[in-house]
Design a protein around this motif. Structure first.
Motif, PDB file in Angstrom:
ATOM      1  N   VAL A 183       0.833  -1.205   0.000  1.00 48.59           N
ATOM      2  CA  VAL A 183       0.000   0.000   0.000  1.00 48.59           C
ATOM      3  C   VAL A 183       0.868   1.255   0.000  1.00 48.59           C
ATOM      4  O   VAL A 183       0.645   2.192  -0.780  1.00 48.59           O
ATOM      5  CB  VAL A 183      -0.955  -0.010   1.209  1.00 48.59           C
ATOM      6  N   GLN A 184       1.867   1.294   0.857  1.00 51.89           N
ATOM      7  CA  GLN A 184       2.688   2.502   0.961  1.00 51.89           C
ATOM      8  C   GLN A 184       3.617   2.685  -0.231  1.00 51.89           C
ATOM      9  O   GLN A 184       3.995   3.814  -0.573  1.00 51.89           O
ATOM     10  CB  GLN A 184       3.478   2.458   2.268  1.00 51.89           C
ATOM     11  N   ALA A 185       3.979   1.578  -0.888  1.00 56.05           N
ATOM     12  CA  ALA A 185       4.845   1.677  -2.065  1.00 56.05           C
ATOM     13  C   ALA A 185       4.104   2.244  -3.267  1.00 56.05           C
ATOM     14  O   ALA A 185       4.728   2.849  -4.145  1.00 56.05           O
ATOM     15  CB  ALA A 185       5.406   0.306  -2.422  1.00 56.05           C
ATOM     16  N   LEU A 186       2.774   2.066  -3.302  1.00 63.49           N
ATOM     17  CA  LEU A 186       2.016   2.426  -4.502  1.00 63.49           C
ATOM     18  C   LEU A 186       1.037   3.578  -4.318  1.00 63.49           C
ATOM     19  O   LEU A 186       0.536   4.111  -5.316  1.00 63.49           O
ATOM     20  CB  LEU A 186       1.236   1.198  -5.003  1.00 63.49           C
ATOM     21  N   THR A 187       0.739   3.969  -3.083  1.00 64.53           N
ATOM     22  CA  THR A 187      -0.348   4.924  -2.864  1.00 64.53           C
ATOM     23  C   THR A 187      -0.012   5.957  -1.807  1.00 64.53           C
ATOM     24  O   THR A 187       0.938   5.815  -1.038  1.00 64.53           O
ATOM     25  CB  THR A 187      -1.635   4.203  -2.410  1.00 64.53           C
ATOM     26  N   GLU A 188      -0.856   6.986  -1.778  1.00 64.87           N
ATOM     27  CA  GLU A 188      -0.945   7.901  -0.644  1.00 64.87           C
ATOM     28  C   GLU A 188      -2.252   7.551   0.061  1.00 64.87           C
ATOM     29  O   GLU A 188      -3.324   7.669  -0.539  1.00 64.87           O
ATOM     30  CB  GLU A 188      -0.964   9.355  -1.105  1.00 64.87           C
ATOM     31  N   PRO A 215      -3.734   5.983  -5.483  1.00 66.46           N
ATOM     32  CA  PRO A 215      -2.581   5.419  -6.185  1.00 66.46           C
ATOM     33  C   PRO A 215      -1.784   6.518  -6.865  1.00 66.46           C
ATOM     34  O   PRO A 215      -2.342   7.453  -7.437  1.00 66.46           O
ATOM     35  CB  PRO A 215      -3.223   4.468  -7.194  1.00 66.46           C
ATOM     36  N   ASN A 216      -0.456   6.388  -6.786  1.00 64.69           N
ATOM     37  CA  ASN A 216       0.448   7.439  -7.231  1.00 64.69           C
ATOM     38  C   ASN A 216       1.286   6.930  -8.409  1.00 64.69           C
ATOM     39  O   ASN A 216       2.021   5.947  -8.273  1.00 64.69           O
ATOM     40  CB  ASN A 216       1.354   7.844  -6.049  1.00 64.69           C
ATOM     41  N   ALA A 217       1.152   7.599  -9.556  1.00 67.21           N
ATOM     42  CA  ALA A 217       1.844   7.134 -10.765  1.00 67.21           C
ATOM     43  C   ALA A 217       3.358   7.160 -10.602  1.00 67.21           C
ATOM     44  O   ALA A 217       4.069   6.262 -11.076  1.00 67.21           O
ATOM     45  CB  ALA A 217       1.426   7.988 -11.959  1.00 67.21           C
ATOM     46  N   ALA A 218       3.882   8.180  -9.929  1.00 69.17           N
ATOM     47  CA  ALA A 218       5.332   8.267  -9.730  1.00 69.17           C
ATOM     48  C   ALA A 218       5.826   7.121  -8.849  1.00 69.17           C
ATOM     49  O   ALA A 218       6.894   6.546  -9.091  1.00 69.17           O
ATOM     50  CB  ALA A 218       5.691   9.614  -9.107  1.00 69.17           C
ATOM     51  N   LYS A 219       5.041   6.782  -7.836  1.00 70.49           N
ATOM     52  CA  LYS A 219       5.421   5.654  -6.981  1.00 70.49           C
ATOM     53  C   LYS A 219       5.392   4.349  -7.765  1.00 70.49           C
ATOM     54  O   LYS A 219       6.275   3.496  -7.607  1.00 70.49           O
ATOM     55  CB  LYS A 219       4.473   5.573  -5.779  1.00 70.49           C
ATOM     56  N   ARG A 220       4.386   4.185  -8.600  1.00 71.85           N
ATOM     57  CA  ARG A 220       4.295   2.956  -9.387  1.00 71.85           C
ATOM     58  C   ARG A 220       5.479   2.841 -10.336  1.00 71.85           C
ATOM     59  O   ARG A 220       6.030   1.751 -10.522  1.00 71.85           O
ATOM     60  CB  ARG A 220       2.974   2.929 -10.157  1.00 71.85           C
ATOM     61  N   THR A 280      12.466  -0.780   5.570  1.00 72.22           N
ATOM     62  CA  THR A 280      11.576   0.282   5.125  1.00 72.22           C
ATOM     63  C   THR A 280      10.967  -0.076   3.775  1.00 72.22           C
ATOM     64  O   THR A 280      11.435  -0.996   3.079  1.00 72.22           O
ATOM     65  CB  THR A 280      12.318   1.618   4.987  1.00 72.22           C
ATOM     66  N   VAL A 281       9.937   0.656   3.381  1.00 73.50           N
ATOM     67  CA  VAL A 281       9.323   0.430   2.072  1.00 73.50           C
ATOM     68  C   VAL A 281      10.345   0.646   0.959  1.00 73.50           C
ATOM     69  O   VAL A 281      10.438  -0.154   0.019  1.00 73.50           O
ATOM     70  CB  VAL A 281       8.107   1.359   1.892  1.00 73.50           C
ATOM     71  N   ASP A 282      11.143   1.707   1.040  1.00 76.93           N
ATOM     72  CA  ASP A 282      12.165   1.959   0.023  1.00 76.93           C
ATOM     73  C   ASP A 282      13.170   0.819  -0.062  1.00 76.93           C
ATOM     74  O   ASP A 282      13.639   0.465  -1.156  1.00 76.93           O
ATOM     75  CB  ASP A 282      12.892   3.271   0.317  1.00 76.93           C
ATOM     76  N   GLN A 283      13.537   0.243   1.074  1.00 79.23           N
ATOM     77  CA  GLN A 283      14.472  -0.881   1.060  1.00 79.23           C
ATOM     78  C   GLN A 283      13.860  -2.107   0.390  1.00 79.23           C
ATOM     79  O   GLN A 283      14.556  -2.838  -0.321  1.00 79.23           O
ATOM     80  CB  GLN A 283      14.913  -1.210   2.491  1.00 79.23           C
ATOM     81  N   HIS A 284      12.574  -2.326   0.597  1.00 76.18           N
ATOM     82  CA  HIS A 284      11.904  -3.437  -0.087  1.00 76.18           C
ATOM     83  C   HIS A 284      11.901  -3.220  -1.598  1.00 76.18           C
ATOM     84  O   HIS A 284      12.116  -4.171  -2.371  1.00 76.18           O
ATOM     85  CB  HIS A 284      10.480  -3.596   0.435  1.00 76.18           C
ATOM     86  N   ILE A 285      11.657  -1.997  -2.035  1.00 78.64           N
ATOM     87  CA  ILE A 285      11.664  -1.687  -3.470  1.00 78.64           C
ATOM     88  C   ILE A 285      13.055  -1.918  -4.048  1.00 78.64           C
ATOM     89  O   ILE A 285      13.216  -2.549  -5.106  1.00 78.64           O
ATOM     90  CB  ILE A 285      11.209  -0.233  -3.703  1.00 78.64           C
ATOM     91  N   THR A 286      14.070  -1.406  -3.363  1.00 72.37           N
ATOM     92  CA  THR A 286      15.446  -1.559  -3.832  1.00 72.37           C
ATOM     93  C   THR A 286      15.844  -3.029  -3.892  1.00 72.37           C
ATOM     94  O   THR A 286      16.502  -3.476  -4.843  1.00 72.37           O
ATOM     95  CB  THR A 286      16.406  -0.791  -2.914  1.00 72.37           C
ATOM     96  N   LEU A 287      15.445  -3.809  -2.886  1.00 61.14           N
ATOM     97  CA  LEU A 287      15.747  -5.236  -2.877  1.00 61.14           C
ATOM     98  C   LEU A 287      15.119  -5.936  -4.073  1.00 61.14           C
ATOM     99  O   LEU A 287      15.775  -6.757  -4.734  1.00 61.14           O
ATOM    100  CB  LEU A 287      15.245  -5.875  -1.581  1.00 61.14           C
TER     101      LEU A 287
END
Length: 327
Positions: A183-188, A215-220, A280-287
């Motif tokens: 949820v936090q990776a894709l939305t506000e 949902p946030n296009a930049a996040k997606r 963190t959410v950013d760390q999950h994305i990077t992983l």
């Protein structure tokens, strides 16, 4: 509530606990939900669990196209009756989910058909606006977020307060899991209002919340391959208390050695001893990006390892929730 009681008595029906039926009897809250949806005649709205159709009718009055999905035949009949004068309302009598990991194809087809009826070159906005039965909230929302084609512009939903708090939870908290990361990776997302059990009939045993999810296009774009990201996150949270090196090696022991995994983790600023629940959410994305790149370099086609039976058994987000999702 008096109106609903009389209506149900006349129709010889009653709320069914197995469907998580708790009807929102404070009509002022229907207006809060409607206002948060910001509906217009160009919108296509998915509603799941319309109940007696009160919110459905209010949404129809905006001119929006509404696809309303109801599993209970009695409630589907009531919704059809109350929206009979609105030609842009389609009521589907069926389960919204084909299984716990998949939205029913008939529901997706109905939404796509409505989206295709736009008269301009600009795509019609797609929204989920609903007083959701608690037992469908997690799989429905998560599957909509990861759908490769249908990207909701906004989600306005009444859900269990505990579930809303899980979505907004922080790393290392008991509530933090794959759902929060997705949820936090894709939305506000924010809680618009906390609802007492007394605004429902029958009264649930827990508090509820009206949730706004944008949902946030930049996040997606930052996440990239959303399906891959979803699979990685849900799998590592199956073993949320095991260290990351051990979890990743367990999934990819035939493709990656522990030194290779350590080198990858070191390259993105992580250590092998870290746990999924502390990232963190950013760390999950990077992983997810780093793991996909490493596997692609190996060209061993081991991305399929993330589709095993364990993920299916664990549900749409591959985590064991700390609290219940059903009322």
């Amino acid at each position: 509530m008096t109106y609903l009681r009389k209506l149900f008595a006349r129709e010889n029906i009653a709320p069914l606990k197995r469907y998580g039926q708790n009807f929102l009897i404070d009509l002022n809250l229907h207006e809060v939900i409607l206002a948060a949806g910001e509906l217009s005649p160009n919108d296509v709205v998915l509603e799941v669990g319309p109940g007696a159709g009160a919110l459905t009718a209010r949404m129809a009055e905006t001119g929006a196209s509404v696809v309303s999905v109801e599993i209970d035949p009695a409630m589907a009949r009531l919704t059809r009756q109350v929206t009979a004068g609105f030609p842009r309302v389609r009521v589907l009598h069926q389960d919204a989910l084909a299984n716990k990991n998949t939205i029913a194809p008939e529901v997706l087809a109905a939404v796509r058909e409505e989206l295709g009826k736009g008269e301009s070159a600009t795509p019609r906005p797609f929204k989920l606006v609903a007083n959701l039965p608690y037992n469908i909230a997690t799989p429905l929302i998560s599957n909509l977020l990861v759908d490769p084609e249908l990207h909701p512009e906004r989600i306005i939903a009444t859900i269990q307060l505990e579930l809303a708090q899980r979505m907004l939870s922080s790393p290392s908290s008991p509530e933090y899991g794959a759902l929060a990361v997705l949820v936090q990776a894709l939305t506000e997302t924010e809680i618009l209002r906390v609802l007492s059990p007394k605004v429902f009939w029958p009264r649930p045993q827990v508090e509820s919340a009206i949730l706004r999810m944008l949902p946030n296009a930049a996040k997606r774009d930052r996440v990239g391959d959303v399906s891959w990201f979803h699979r990685v996150v849900r799998q590592i949270f199956l073993h949320r208390r095991k260290n990351l090196r051990r979890v990743l090696h367990g999934f990819h022991r035939d493709a990656l050695s522990k030194p290779e995994i350590d080198a990858m983790l070191s390259g993105i600023g992580l250590v092998g001893e870290v746990r999924a629940e502390a990232m963190t959410v950013d760390q999950h994305i990077t992983l997810a990006h780093a793991l996909k790149a490493l596997l692609n370099r190996r060209d061993d086609h081991h991305t399929a390892d993330f589709d095993g039976d364990a993920a299916d058994e664990a549900g749409s987000l591959g985590e064991t929730p700390p609290g219940r999702d059903a009322r």
